[in-house]
Design a protein around this motif. Structure first.
Motif, PDB file in Angstrom:
ATOM      1  N   SER A   1      -2.394   8.501   6.996  1.00 21.82           N
ATOM      2  CA  SER A   1      -3.840   8.303   7.128  1.00 21.82           C
ATOM      3  C   SER A   1      -4.664   9.263   6.265  1.00 21.82           C
ATOM      4  O   SER A   1      -5.527   8.811   5.491  1.00 21.82           O
ATOM      5  CB  SER A   1      -4.250   8.427   8.599  1.00 21.82           C
ATOM      6  OG  SER A   1      -5.640   8.253   8.740  1.00 21.82           O
TER       7      SER A   1
ATOM      8  N   LEU B   1       2.695   8.836  -0.537  1.00 27.53           N
ATOM      9  CA  LEU B   1       2.832   7.631   0.287  1.00 27.53           C
ATOM     10  C   LEU B   1       4.207   6.988   0.082  1.00 27.53           C
ATOM     11  O   LEU B   1       4.833   6.532   1.045  1.00 27.53           O
ATOM     12  CB  LEU B   1       1.733   6.633  -0.055  1.00 27.53           C
ATOM     13  CG  LEU B   1       0.313   6.999   0.398  1.00 27.53           C
ATOM     14  CD1 LEU B   1      -0.682   5.971  -0.114  1.00 27.53           C
ATOM     15  CD2 LEU B   1       0.235   7.101   1.930  1.00 27.53           C
TER      16      LEU B   1
ATOM     17  N   ARG C   1      -4.164   8.430   2.480  1.00 27.07           N
ATOM     18  CA  ARG C   1      -4.872   7.232   2.032  1.00 27.07           C
ATOM     19  C   ARG C   1      -6.369   7.488   1.944  1.00 27.07           C
ATOM     20  O   ARG C   1      -7.054   6.936   1.070  1.00 27.07           O
ATOM     21  CB  ARG C   1      -4.562   6.061   2.964  1.00 27.07           C
ATOM     22  CG  ARG C   1      -3.088   5.702   2.954  1.00 27.07           C
ATOM     23  CD  ARG C   1      -2.735   4.599   3.914  1.00 27.07           C
ATOM     24  NE  ARG C   1      -3.177   3.302   3.420  1.00 27.07           N
ATOM     25  CZ  ARG C   1      -2.840   2.153   3.984  1.00 27.07           C
ATOM     26  NH1 ARG C   1      -2.061   2.149   5.061  1.00 27.07           N
ATOM     27  NH2 ARG C   1      -3.270   1.020   3.492  1.00 27.07           N
TER      28      ARG C   1
ATOM     29  N   ARG D   1      -8.565   7.005  -1.441  1.00 29.55           N
ATOM     30  CA  ARG D   1      -9.805   6.211  -1.532  1.00 29.55           C
ATOM     31  C   ARG D   1     -10.927   7.024  -2.156  1.00 29.55           C
ATOM     32  O   ARG D   1     -11.742   6.510  -2.920  1.00 29.55           O
ATOM     33  CB  ARG D   1     -10.213   5.709  -0.149  1.00 29.55           C
ATOM     34  CG  ARG D   1      -9.357   4.578   0.393  1.00 29.55           C
ATOM     35  CD  ARG D   1     -10.000   3.936   1.610  1.00 29.55           C
ATOM     36  NE  ARG D   1     -10.141   4.874   2.723  1.00 29.55           N
ATOM     37  CZ  ARG D   1      -9.211   5.081   3.646  1.00 29.55           C
ATOM     38  NH1 ARG D   1      -8.059   4.413   3.594  1.00 29.55           N
ATOM     39  NH2 ARG D   1      -9.403   5.945   4.625  1.00 29.55           N
TER      40      ARG D   1
ATOM     41  N   GLN E   1      -1.175  11.480  -4.664  1.00 27.69           N
ATOM     42  CA  GLN E   1      -1.335  10.864  -3.345  1.00 27.69           C
ATOM     43  C   GLN E   1      -0.459   9.619  -3.216  1.00 27.69           C
ATOM     44  O   GLN E   1       0.170   9.392  -2.178  1.00 27.69           O
ATOM     45  CB  GLN E   1      -2.804  10.513  -3.096  1.00 27.69           C
ATOM     46  CG  GLN E   1      -3.773  11.680  -3.270  1.00 27.69           C
ATOM     47  CD  GLN E   1      -3.399  12.889  -2.441  1.00 27.69           C
ATOM     48  OE1 GLN E   1      -2.989  12.770  -1.277  1.00 27.69           O
ATOM     49  NE2 GLN E   1      -3.500  14.074  -3.020  1.00 27.69           N
TER      50      GLN E   1
ATOM     51  N   PRO F   1       0.794  -1.242   0.000  1.00 30.50           N
ATOM     52  CA  PRO F   1       0.000   0.000   0.000  1.00 30.50           C
ATOM     53  C   PRO F   1       0.822   1.287   0.000  1.00 30.50           C
ATOM     54  O   PRO F   1       0.286   2.361  -0.276  1.00 30.50           O
ATOM     55  CB  PRO F   1      -0.821  -0.123   1.291  1.00 30.50           C
ATOM     56  CG  PRO F   1      -0.950  -1.595   1.522  1.00 30.50           C
ATOM     57  CD  PRO F   1       0.361  -2.165   1.078  1.00 30.50           C
TER      58      PRO F   1
END
Length: 486
Positions: free
Chosen positions: A357, A335, A360, A364, A331, A305
């Protein structure tokens, strides 16, 4: 040779690469960002120029940003990069990567090496064009090439154009052409109108981009541009009055079906593109594991991830991991940058979790729209099946479909053996233009794309001039050993 060292290297200064570099630098890493272009931004956020090949004009960037949301985001991204401690090496063509992440690049006639214990690949995507008779003719260009001319150089690709293929770039290019005073004879979209209506609920999750798409369509309707859905470009040929294109209907799998064809003539440009393919040259060369996922655009590296690949210290982010677009790429890049900072022990596990957090969560929130766009651009199996036997597939080596089919019939058991038998993919582009089509053709014969496999990646990743590698020397500079004793 100039050798530089860093704690993290990032290859690719598009949305994913810049975001990864900034996230890592913000958390303490010494970061080098490398790109072949003169300015950061990638394809989507490409900086406008005052003249072809000239330096970027800041006033032009500001004017463009007022008119184009992508230009505004690109300008903001470049401003953040300029204010950061990231070392940006622009205009560098990376041609080789050695173990422990030693990057060899050439720029402005100077060869350089950059080394780091960690590397983020943010190589973006390559445009897919499924071959058809006439696709190699002068005046036939990719949608991505048309975008570069329109966005970066403010040049019309043609005075009277046909725009064909699939995905949102169709409408974007066509609308930009009419905005700049060009004529679009027609837009030819593989997707039926019903497919757009089916994905509409997902598109509505990004109302700003949905409005932009509707504005493009409205602009085309105002200019009387016909949009042919569930249709494809079947062939292009030259005539005394310019290019002439034949379009016709297709079924849901992209196969030509019986029905009236339409000839559109007096064109000076045909822009065509059938979606995007992840650029995996770097991750393949370094030895990461890959998997095939048609919904993501093809072969992609296996990542966790946070973008960690199966090779320690190697991360991947952006469209090179699956076609999702610029905003998800930003994004994902962030990460990967945070993960690199954690693995370099600049962040604790708890700090990584806290910083990751919200990123992510934003990612989404973008997945629905990104998935809808990827669905519209996905390869349709019938497209490649319809490629005529005498159509050139590898334009560098002039290899036709019939030669590829015959190689499999003669015993080639994967794409590497097809390459050995035919020289397909051995030209200057090293298969970037034809690899996806060749894999699909071989996969049709062998039963799957997984069975067809991947070409073995080798250096050079990009063509480089020998004089750029060896520099300037005289014969007197060549060491000559003393004669061996008798």
């Amino acid at each position: 040779m100039n050798v530089e060292r860093a704690e993290l290297m990032v290859l690719g200064a598009g949305p994913a690469g810049v975001s990864a570099a900034l996230a890592a630098a913000e958390n303490g890493l010494d970061v080098v960002l490398i790109d072949e272009a003169d300015e950061a931004g990638g394809q989507v956020y490409r900086a406008p120029r005052s003249r072809p090949g000239g330096p970027t004009d800041p006033s032009l960037q500001k004017a463009s940003a007022r008119q184009d949301p992508d230009a505004a985001r690109g300008a903001a991204l470049r401003a953040r990069l300029a204010q950061s401690p990231v070392r940006f090496l622009s205009g560098q063509r990376v041609w080789a990567i050695e173990e422990s992440f030693s990057i060899h690049a050439v720029g402005s006639g100077v060869s350089r090496t950059v080394t780091a214990p960690r590397l983020v690949s943010a190589a973006g995507a390559i445009e897919r064009v499924v071959p058809f008779p006439g696709w190699t003719l002068p005046g036939v260009i990719g949608l991505a090439g048309a975008t570069i001319l329109l966005k970066s150089q403010s040049i019309l690709p043609g005075r009277r154009m046909l725009v064909a293929g699939c995905g949102p770039l169709l409408l974007a290019v066509a609308a930009k052409v009419v905005e700049k005073g060009g004529q679009v004879a027609a837009v030819v979209d593989l997707a039926p109108l019903g497919r757009w209506l089916t994905v509409a609920p997902k598109l509505a999750r990004r109302p700003d981009l949905a409005r932009q798409g509707l504005a493009w369509r409205a602009a085309l309707l105002r200019h009387g541009v016909a949009i042919h859905h569930a249709s494809t470009l079947r062939s292009v040929e030259t005539t005394p009055s310019g290019l002439s294109a034949v379009i016709g209907p297709v079924d849901t799998m992209g196969r030509a079906k019986p029905g009236a064809t339409l000839n559109i003539g007096e064109l000076d440009c045909v822009a065509v593109g059938h979606g995007l393919v992840p650029s995996i040259e770097v991750t393949r060369l370094v030895g990461a594991e890959h998997r095939f996922d048609r919904a993501l655009g093809g072969w992609v590296p296996r990542i966790d991830p946070f973008g960690r690949t199966t090779v320690a210290g190697l991360y991947a982010a952006g469209d090179g991991c699956g076609i999702r677009g610029a905003l998800p790429a930003e994004q994902a890049g962030r990460l990967a940058g945070l993960a690199a900072a954690r693995d370099a022990e600049y962040l604790s596990d708890a700090a990584l979790a806290d910083l990751a957090s919200p990123v992510r969560a934003r990612l989404r929130g973008l997945e629905g729209f990104a998935g809808a766009m990827a669905e519209l651009m996905a390869q349709r199996s019938g497209q490649v099946g319809d490629v005529a036997p005498d159509t050139i597939v590898c334009r560098c080596e002039d290899v036709t479909r019939s030669e590829i089919d015959r190689a499999v019939e003669d015993g080639a058991s994967d794409v590497n053996q097809v390459k050995h038998f035919t020289r397909c993919g051995m030209g200057p582009c090293q298969g970037r233009m034809c690899a996806d089509t060749v894999g699909e053709l071989v996969g049709l014969r062998l039963g799957s794309r997984e069975a067809a496999g991947l070409w073995t990646q080798r250096a050079p990743l990009r063509p480089v001039a020998l004089e750029d590698l060896i520099g300037t020397y005289r014969y007197s500079d060549i060491p000559i050993p003393k004669p061996a004793p008798l």
